[in-house]
Design a protein around this motif. Structure first.
Motif, short mmCIF file in Angstrom:
data_model
loop_
_atom_site.label_atom_id
_atom_site.label_comp_id
_atom_site.label_asym_id
_atom_site.label_seq_id
_atom_site.Cartn_x
_atom_site.Cartn_y
_atom_site.Cartn_z
N SER A 103 26.07 -8.65 -28.36
CA SER A 103 27.08 -9.06 -27.88
C SER A 103 28.09 -9.19 -27.42
N ASN A 104 27.89 -7.86 -27.28
CA ASN A 104 29.53 -7.19 -25.64
C ASN A 104 27.95 -6.88 -24.60
N ASN A 105 27.79 -8.00 -23.94
CA ASN A 105 26.38 -7.43 -22.90
C ASN A 105 27.59 -7.38 -21.80
N SER A 106 27.93 -8.28 -21.69
CA SER A 106 28.93 -7.83 -20.10
C SER A 106 29.99 -6.82 -20.25
N THR A 107 30.38 -6.51 -21.54
CA THR A 107 31.28 -5.25 -21.27
C THR A 107 30.14 -3.70 -21.43
N VAL A 108 29.10 -4.13 -21.31
CA VAL A 108 28.74 -2.33 -21.74
C VAL A 108 27.87 -2.02 -20.11
N GLN A 109 27.59 -2.66 -19.37
CA GLN A 109 26.35 -2.88 -18.39
C GLN A 109 27.29 -1.63 -17.71
N SER A 110 28.76 -1.50 -17.70
CA SER A 110 28.83 -0.25 -16.77
C SER A 110 28.43 0.69 -17.34
N TRP A 111 27.50 0.78 -18.25
CA TRP A 111 27.77 2.24 -19.46
C TRP A 111 27.18 3.25 -19.23
N ALA A 112 25.93 2.61 -18.67
CA ALA A 112 24.65 2.63 -18.22
C ALA A 112 23.28 1.87 -17.67
N SER A 113 22.52 3.21 -16.96
CA SER A 113 21.68 1.84 -15.53
C SER A 113 20.95 1.09 -16.47
N SER A 114 20.31 -0.44 -15.28
CA SER A 114 19.76 -1.35 -15.91
C SER A 114 19.10 -0.66 -16.70
#
Length: 329
Positions: free
Chosen positions: A268-279
């Protein structure tokens, strides 16, 4: 009651009287507070009494509400924390933590009461005075929670379990300043360390699960970021899954529940969490959820934990032969 409780904690040798004070004084404070919280205010229009008397009664009930006037139970908590430094048994601390849990649980349950008058009274309760006082004691409680890890003992203890039990509500309410203190004390890492250190403590596991689910359901973003970036919970869940088969299905069920809660928030918040961990971490966790977690959920939903039976086109009852009347008679 609070003063008698404080004096009881100062006694070196526990007695039947001391234990009775620990157990009954805390319950009395909690139950009086619960009753006051659930009591609707008396209105002048519905009471055939003098308005001054109605106001006096309302003010008295307000003072008995432990959430609005937490002085007594916080006095008990302070005395119990002091006593816990010299007494590893910690009966007094266990009793006051149980009373605080009762208060939070009653508030949580009261918010969903069907009786409108009680629900309205509970919803009008202001938790801030109570939580402000509790927040000042959080560092001491967090330190107690770390003791089993530092001492490397084989059990977390009753007090440790009750502290986590209390934290479940704080993770659910997510008051901004309370969350800040919890993060400063690195409670999330402590909870995860306890979760892994005691793989067969199902009570502790259910409480840590409630903390994780509450974190990802609530509005506070800092908690979610800390779980993903600092605790690295996605990778840890995958690693723990590999070794969890030896610990039993209870632990695996908890891992699945945690993974579902995290996965739902990420989707639901894919864009928000992208910077929290590696791809790579996100990709591996997504694959884990779509394979292992999904397979486990499908297995649990089946009959007796197995695959769903094929649906019969015709009921087996139609194929039964008619009964012999002589046998029935």
């Amino acid at each position: 009651l609070a003063e008698q409780y404080r004096k009881a904690t100062e006694r070196r040798e526990p007695s039947a009287t001391t234990i009775s004070v620990f157990e009954n004084a805390t319950k009395a404070i909690a139950h009086i507070g619960i009753r006051a919280m659930a009591t609707p205010r008396f209105e002048r229009t519905s009471c055939p009494f003098d308005p001054a008397l109605v106001k006096e009664v309302n003010d008295a009930v307000e003072r008995l509400n432990t959430f609005h006037n937490p002085k007594a139970i916080m006095t008990m908590l302070d005395a119990a924390l002091v006593a816990s430094k010299r007494n590893t048994y910690r009966r007094s601390l266990s009793a006051v933590l149980a009373a605080m849990f009762e208060l939070f649980f009653a508030f949580h349950s009261g918010c969903k009461m069907q009786q409108a008058s009680i629900r309205k009274a509970v919803l009008s309760t202001n938790l801030d005075p109570f939580e402000d006082e509790l927040r000042a004691r959080l560092p001491a409680l967090c330190k107690l929670l770390e003791e089993p890890l530092a001492a490397d003992v084989d059990r977390v203890g009753t007090v440790g379990v009750k502290i986590v039990e209390l934290f479940v509500f704080l993770f659910a309410f997510q008051q901004k300043e309370t969350v800040r203190i919890l993060l400063e004390q690195d409670v999330l890492s402590t909870l995860w360390s306890l979760f892994v250190r005691y793989p067969r403590n199902s009570i502790l596991h259910s409480q840590v699960l409630a903390c994780v689910e509450g974190s990802f359901i609530g509005r506070n973003v800092s908690l979610k970021r800390a779980w993903i970036s600092k605790v690295n919970i996605m990778d840890r869940l995958r690693d723990l899954w590999g070794s969890s088969r030896e610990q039993g299905e209870c632990l695996r069920h908890v891992i699945v529940r945690m993974s579902i809660a995290i996965r739902k928030y990420i989707c639901s918040n894919n864009s928000t969490v992208q910077s929290w961990a590696s791809s790579d971490s996100f990709a591996l966790f997504s694959s884990f959820c779509e394979s292992e977690v999904k397979a486990h959920v499908d297995l649990e939903q089946g009959a007796l934990g197995g695959a769903r039976p094929a649906r019969q086109a015709e009921s087996m009852l139609r194929k039964l032969k008619s009964a012999n009347k002589t046998v029935i008679d």
